[in-house]
Enzyme design. Structure first.
Site, PDB file in Angstrom:
ATOM      1  CE1 TYR A  52      38.396  86.584  74.466  1.00 26.57           C
ATOM      2  CE2 TYR A  52      36.673  86.875  72.828  1.00 26.57           C
ATOM      3  CZ  TYR A  52      37.579  87.411  73.724  1.00 26.57           C
ATOM      4  OH  TYR A  52      37.655  88.777  73.868  1.00 26.57           O
TER       5      TYR A  52
ATOM      6  CE  LYS B  97      39.231  90.753  70.534  1.00 19.30           C
ATOM      7  NZ  LYS B  97      38.167  89.754  70.702  1.00 19.30           N
TER       8      LYS B  97
END
Length: 284
Positions: free
Chosen positions: A48, A73
């Site tokens: 992201y 993540k």
């Protein structure tokens, strides 16, 4: 905020705040507003490119670190033992944190991209995460977008059962067989894209149910997730919607309404499948 106990004894908030596409100053402000309005679970990812913003939002919120459950993540390009260890250190630095509450494999290695080594790549990634959990840098570890075949392969060598499987889960695409498998293994399911990329808002059934409860369609969809014992992770950078999405603990859908929503035809599917990435399946 209500909490759910994970299979390792740690507790996770029952609804989260997604930060996908929330970057730079907008990301900082949305995280700060979410925390100040009751959210305690934040969902980020290296991919992201907003871990710095999430970390700054935490600092600016004034909410004590120990009250906040932070998820991030490892991206597919960093799968493997050493790359995962390096990725965790980079995430910790960007988030300005000493530990991460939940760390996930963002997408499983698959045959299409890793050939016959796909099982080994996932296993080595997981081994690194198990060691980092033992060291205290990761409090809980899990996976994202794993199908049953990926979970079964991982469990052949895993010493730690995944705490979470974060999957696409919303009216019109909710993967019940996968959810049931995870339930049987005591793996909690999280829902990304719980509002079906906005397609829920034009659904007549959901409109009627929302009207019956004097709630928004978003709240109905998130409540549906909760009653499936699934943690939804809605995202928004608008304060009104941020507040609206967490106001889901003062009503309940009937069994009939739950089943009606379960039966909604295919809708809102992202086209992203774990055995196809980085390609997408064409969807309308």
């Amino acid at each position: 905020m209500k909490y759910i106990q994970l299979n390792n004894g740690n507790k996770i908030p029952s609804i989260g705040f997604g930060t996908y596409k929330a970057t730079e100053q907008e990301g900082i402000e949305s995280v700060k507003q979410a925390l100040q309005n009751g959210y305690r679970l934040l969902d980020s990812a290296a991919k992201y490119e907003n871990e710095e913003a999430v970390g700054l939002g935490i600092k600016e919120s004034g909410i004590p670190r120990q009250e906040i459950f932070v998820t991030t993540k490892v991206w597919r390009e960093n799968l493997g033992y050493e790359p995962t260890k390096k990725a965790v250190e980079e995430s910790l630095k960007k988030l300005q944190l000493d530990y991460i509450d939940l760390y996930l494999i963002h997408w499983p290695a698959n045959f299409k991209n890793f050939g016959n080594d796909w099982k080994k790549v996932n296993a080595e990634t997981w081994r690194a995460m198990e060691e980092l959990q033992h060291e205290g840098k990761l409090k809980s570890i899990g996976v994202s977008n794993f199908w049953i075949e990926h979970l079964e392969a991982l469990l052949e060598t895993a010493k730690v059962m995944p705490a979470i499987n974060q999957i696409e889960f919303h009216p019109g695409y909710w993967q019940p067989e996968l959810k049931d498998y995870c339930n049987a293994k005591n793996i909690l399911t999280e829902a990304w894209s719980p509002l079906a990329r906005g397609q829920v808002f034009s659904n007549e059934l959901l409109q009627n149910i929302a009207q019956n409860h004097q709630k928004s369609i978003s709240q109905v969809c998130l409540r549906w997730c909760l009653q499936h014992q699934v943690i939804p992770i809605p995202k928004s950078t608008t304060l009104e919607r941020i507040k609206d999405n967490i106001d889901v603990f003062n009503f309940e859908l009937t069994p009939e309404e739950m089943e009606q929503i379960n039966q909604i035809p295919a809708m809102g599917f992202s086209g992203e499948l774990p055995n196809e990435w980085p390609d997408r399946v064409p969807v309308s």
